[in-house]
Design a protein around this motif. Structure first.
Motif, PDB file in Angstrom:
ATOM      1  N   LEU A   1       5.410   4.166   4.329  1.00  0.00           N
ATOM      2  CA  LEU A   1       4.713   2.805   4.367  1.00  0.00           C
ATOM      3  C   LEU A   1       5.442   1.854   3.238  1.00  0.00           C
ATOM      4  O   LEU A   1       5.453   2.232   2.009  1.00  0.00           O
ATOM      5  N   PRO A   2       5.826   0.560   3.694  1.00  0.00           N
ATOM      6  CA  PRO A   2       6.480  -0.300   2.776  1.00  0.00           C
ATOM      7  C   PRO A   2       5.627  -0.950   1.787  1.00  0.00           C
ATOM      8  O   PRO A   2       4.428  -1.002   2.212  1.00  0.00           O
ATOM      9  N   PRO A   3       5.980  -1.700   0.798  1.00  0.00           N
ATOM     10  CA  PRO A   3       5.048  -2.386  -0.246  1.00  0.00           C
ATOM     11  C   PRO A   3       4.316  -3.475   0.350  1.00  0.00           C
ATOM     12  O   PRO A   3       3.240  -3.828  -0.023  1.00  0.00           O
ATOM     13  N   VAL A   4       4.772  -4.273   1.484  1.00  0.00           N
ATOM     14  CA  VAL A   4       3.698  -5.063   2.281  1.00  0.00           C
ATOM     15  C   VAL A   4       2.564  -4.638   2.656  1.00  0.00           C
ATOM     16  O   VAL A   4       1.634  -5.267   2.734  1.00  0.00           O
ATOM     17  N   VAL A   5       2.604  -3.527   3.137  1.00  0.00           N
ATOM     18  CA  VAL A   5       1.248  -2.902   3.458  1.00  0.00           C
ATOM     19  C   VAL A   5       0.555  -2.383   2.434  1.00  0.00           C
ATOM     20  O   VAL A   5      -0.738  -2.424   2.268  1.00  0.00           O
ATOM     21  N   LEU A   6       1.094  -1.827   1.549  1.00  0.00           N
ATOM     22  CA  LEU A   6       0.556  -1.241   0.209  1.00  0.00           C
ATOM     23  C   LEU A   6      -0.081  -2.374  -0.494  1.00  0.00           C
ATOM     24  O   LEU A   6      -1.213  -2.070  -1.226  1.00  0.00           O
ATOM     25  N   ASP A   7       0.549  -3.545  -0.563  1.00  0.00           N
ATOM     26  CA  ASP A   7       0.000  -4.836  -1.295  1.00  0.00           C
ATOM     27  C   ASP A   7      -1.251  -5.039  -0.535  1.00  0.00           C
ATOM     28  O   ASP A   7      -2.113  -5.551  -1.353  1.00  0.00           O
ATOM     29  N   TRP A   8      -1.170  -5.119   0.604  1.00  0.00           N
ATOM     30  CA  TRP A   8      -2.502  -5.537   1.477  1.00  0.00           C
ATOM     31  C   TRP A   8      -3.535  -4.516   1.101  1.00  0.00           C
ATOM     32  O   TRP A   8      -4.696  -4.825   0.996  1.00  0.00           O
ATOM     33  N   LEU A   9      -3.293  -3.387   1.031  1.00  0.00           N
ATOM     34  CA  LEU A   9      -4.172  -2.277   0.866  1.00  0.00           C
ATOM     35  C   LEU A   9      -4.783  -2.288  -0.573  1.00  0.00           C
ATOM     36  O   LEU A   9      -5.969  -2.202  -0.769  1.00  0.00           O
TER      37      LEU A   9
ATOM     38  N   LYS B   1      -5.204  -5.007  -2.154  1.00  0.00           N
ATOM     39  CA  LYS B   1      -6.014  -6.012  -2.325  1.00  0.00           C
ATOM     40  C   LYS B   1      -7.456  -5.568  -1.718  1.00  0.00           C
ATOM     41  O   LYS B   1      -8.690  -5.916  -2.484  1.00  0.00           O
ATOM     42  N   ARG B   2      -7.268  -4.983  -0.760  1.00  0.00           N
ATOM     43  CA  ARG B   2      -8.789  -4.279  -0.237  1.00  0.00           C
ATOM     44  C   ARG B   2      -9.303  -3.626  -1.156  1.00  0.00           C
ATOM     45  O   ARG B   2     -10.787  -3.482  -1.423  1.00  0.00           O
ATOM     46  N   LEU B   3      -8.601  -2.556  -1.725  1.00  0.00           N
ATOM     47  CA  LEU B   3      -9.206  -1.621  -2.710  1.00  0.00           C
ATOM     48  C   LEU B   3      -9.750  -2.280  -4.047  1.00  0.00           C
ATOM     49  O   LEU B   3     -10.746  -1.831  -4.341  1.00  0.00           O
ATOM     50  N   ALA B   4      -9.227  -3.512  -4.504  1.00  0.00           N
ATOM     51  CA  ALA B   4      -9.448  -3.970  -5.474  1.00  0.00           C
ATOM     52  C   ALA B   4     -10.997  -4.876  -5.168  1.00  0.00           C
ATOM     53  O   ALA B   4     -11.879  -4.888  -6.144  1.00  0.00           O
ATOM     54  N   ARG B   5     -11.203  -5.320  -4.059  1.00  0.00           N
ATOM     55  CA  ARG B   5     -12.412  -5.906  -3.543  1.00  0.00           C
ATOM     56  C   ARG B   5     -13.337  -4.728  -3.527  1.00  0.00           C
ATOM     57  O   ARG B   5     -14.683  -4.926  -3.812  1.00  0.00           O
ATOM     58  N   GLY B   6     -13.063  -3.823  -3.079  1.00  0.00           N
ATOM     59  CA  GLY B   6     -14.206  -2.305  -3.039  1.00  0.00           C
ATOM     60  C   GLY B   6     -14.529  -1.959  -4.512  1.00  0.00           C
ATOM     61  O   GLY B   6     -15.479  -1.945  -4.585  1.00  0.00           O
ATOM     62  N   ARG B   7     -13.490  -2.172  -5.340  1.00  0.00           N
ATOM     63  CA  ARG B   7     -13.891  -1.693  -6.864  1.00  0.00           C
ATOM     64  C   ARG B   7     -14.851  -2.581  -7.421  1.00  0.00           C
ATOM     65  O   ARG B   7     -15.781  -2.257  -7.964  1.00  0.00           O
ATOM     66  N   GLN B   8     -14.704  -3.920  -7.113  1.00  0.00           N
ATOM     67  CA  GLN B   8     -15.572  -4.917  -7.728  1.00  0.00           C
ATOM     68  C   GLN B   8     -16.847  -4.810  -7.092  1.00  0.00           C
ATOM     69  O   GLN B   8     -17.962  -4.903  -7.831  1.00  0.00           O
ATOM     70  N   ARG B   9     -17.113  -4.474  -5.872  1.00  0.00           N
ATOM     71  CA  ARG B   9     -18.492  -4.078  -5.244  1.00  0.00           C
ATOM     72  C   ARG B   9     -18.985  -2.892  -5.838  1.00  0.00           C
ATOM     73  O   ARG B   9     -20.367  -2.802  -6.044  1.00  0.00           O
ATOM     74  N   LEU B  10     -18.357  -1.614  -5.774  1.00  0.00           N
ATOM     75  CA  LEU B  10     -18.913  -0.314  -6.151  1.00  0.00           C
ATOM     76  C   LEU B  10     -18.716   0.299  -7.434  1.00  0.00           C
ATOM     77  O   LEU B  10     -19.283   0.915  -7.797  1.00  0.00           O
TER      78      LEU B  10
END
Length: 507
Positions: A280-288, A290-299
């Motif tokens: 998987l290239p960086p563009v996919v992992l950057d998107w991932l 961001k989603r993980l960061a939002r999840g960490r903020q909530r949980l």
């Protein structure tokens, strides 16, 4: 570094986050494999099952192989080893002592595969090789317990001989299986998928939907063949690497999803899907990210509160052994560089050996690698053969009848929970198999070269049948195969009854 070398190595540069996802995917598949295998501890791995140790050593053993699972014929000993493998896979999943967890998981996976080679399939080779190359990869650097308290790497990209080996290994899987598909049904006639979907032993509902359309199957046959033969080349294109990686991963996911919906191949499709996560290239992992960061903020607050409760217990589980260097020994930059060069040199030699092995496998008879040179491949299980539906699709289709005769003369089919024996074809042959390991065993059971294994299966079935007091006693059991040869152009052959083995209860 010269610009040309930087340009040529671009296809082999991976993201550390992708390696972490590869680690998680591989560990999850290993856990699933352990779970499935553990349902047959006695049947497949003990002396009371279908392959006792003395039979393994007499007929299936290679003197260069090793197996901790072959140290005992007790199912209880197998259970302990399975628990150890599961523990190693869990540690690998969360990235706890990742290097050690990788080694333990690889060691026990090789061990269990060597214990019963009669139930192995192509996906097992790939899973084993992913763990082997991962011994040289930093796939625990991110998304892991080991990464807690460490600074995030300044550079997320990584290149080494191990990343080259990992990517070349993926390409070899598809190149070799295409080159081994030498029968006209793959290369000129375009009938291979018709024959594959004619096999009721592996046919799933998705395959039933495609089967009536010969034109579509003809096109899909050539699409499959040329996808395997040509698609891996895009992994080595040194420009627009991100785009080519996305293209490869996307096609592979669609390809294996299609296989999983049409053919019963066990974990094969999941192993292949997990294997490409490291691409998987960086563009996919950057998107991932961001989603993980939002999840960490909530949980995050909830998880932190719960970790605070269990942290004292986790502290007791920490491994007591730590690598301590002598005061006079320091890993200076020059020493680190030397170790890195030695590791890369070792991986390069190993990759050369694997390339040599695969080159030899696609040439029949063998032209390149002599038998005395194969000991290393057998010992460390870097031996591999990617002959999926090659050189031609298996034609001897059919289904099993386990015909038990009671003392009163009644005939019961043990393959259908003791219902009265009938020679009519079942609505779903696949449903007769407990899992893909049993399907593979039944396939090997047919071969004349494996005739030695037939009485052990027959006697095992008799024993477990009589262990249930509600079952009527049997005076004889016959393992019957209703052979239905796949014919061209939707012709249907008349099933032929073949008695493979008969046995009677021991007095």
């Amino acid at each position: 570094m010269p610009r040309i070398l930087r340009f040529l190595r671009r296809p082999f540069v991976v993201d550390l986050r992708a390696l972490a996802l590869l680690r998680i995917g591989v560990a999850a598949v290993v856990l699933l494999d352990v779970a499935i295998r553990s349902t047959d501890l006695e049947a497949h791995y003990s002396n009371l099952g279908v392959l006792p140790l003395h039979v393994l050593y007499q007929y299936c053993w290679n003197p260069y192989q090793f197996s901790l699972h072959a140290a005992s014929g007790l199912w209880q000993a197998q259970a302990v080893l399975f628990l150890l493998e599961a523990a190693g896979a869990v540690a690998l999943l969360v990235g706890y002592h990742t290097r050690l967890a990788t080694f333990v998981t690889w060691l026990l996976l090789v061990s269990v595969q060597n214990r019963n080679p009669l139930i192995g399939q192509g996906g097992d080779d790939l899973l084993r090789m992913l763990l082997f190359w991962a011994l040289f990869l930093p796939w625990g650097r991110l998304y892991s317990v080991d990464a807690r308290g460490r600074e995030r790497p300044a550079r997320l990209t990584y290149f080494s001989a191990a990343t080259v080996a990992y990517i070349v290994q993926i390409a070899l899987v598809y190149w070799c299986t295409a080159l081994l598909k030498s029968a006209p049904e793959w290369t000129t006639e375009g009938t291979a998928l018709y024959y594959a979907l004619s096999l009721d032993q592996v046919l799933l509902p998705g395959g039933r939907l495609l089967y009536p359309y010969p034109g579509l199957l003809h096109w899909l046959t050539f699409a499959t063949y040329y996808t395997e033969l040509l698609l891996p080349f895009v992994l080595f294109i040194p420009f627009r690497v991100t785009w080519w990686r996305l293209f490869f991963v996307g096609v592979m996911y669609l390809f294996h999803l299609g296989i999983s919906l049409t053919l019963f191949v066990g974990l094969f499709f999941l192993i292949n899907m997990a294997s490409v996560l490291g691409l998987l290239p960086p563009v996919v992992l950057d998107w991932l990210d961001k989603r993980l960061a939002r999840g960490r903020q909530r949980l995050g607050p909830r998880v932190a509160a719960r970790l605070a409760r269990v942290r004292p217990h986790l502290a007791r589980l920490r491994l007591p052994v730590r690598l301590r260097l002598e005061p006079g020994f320091q890993l200076t930059d020059s020493r680190r560089a030397l170790l890195r060069h030695l590791r890369n040199a070792a991986v390069t030699v190993l990759l050369g050996y694997v390339l040599w092995w695969n080159l030899d496998s696609v040439n029949q008879p063998s032209l390149y690698m002599s038998q005395p040179l194969r000991w290393f491949g057998y010992l460390f299980r870097v031996d591999q053969h990617w002959g999926m539906f090659a050189p031609a699709v298996f034609k001897d289709d059919g289904w099993y009848i386990l015909d038990g005769t009671t003392r009163q003369g009644q005939h019961l089919d043990l393959n259908r929970q003791g219902q009265p024996t009938t020679y009519a074809k079942p609505a779903s042959v696949v449903a007769l198999f407990k899992n893909d390991r049993w399907r593979k065993y039944s396939e090997n059971y047919l071969f004349v070269s494996n005739e030695y294994m037939r009485p052990y299966y027959c006697n095992y079935l008799l024993r477990i049948w009589h262990e249930d007091p509600t079952h009527p006693p049997l005076r004889r059991l016959e393992v019957i195969y209703m052979k239905e040869v796949s014919l061209p152009d939707y012709q249907v052959s008349v099933p032929k009854r073949e008695l493979l083995c008969g046995c009677e209860p021991q007095p």
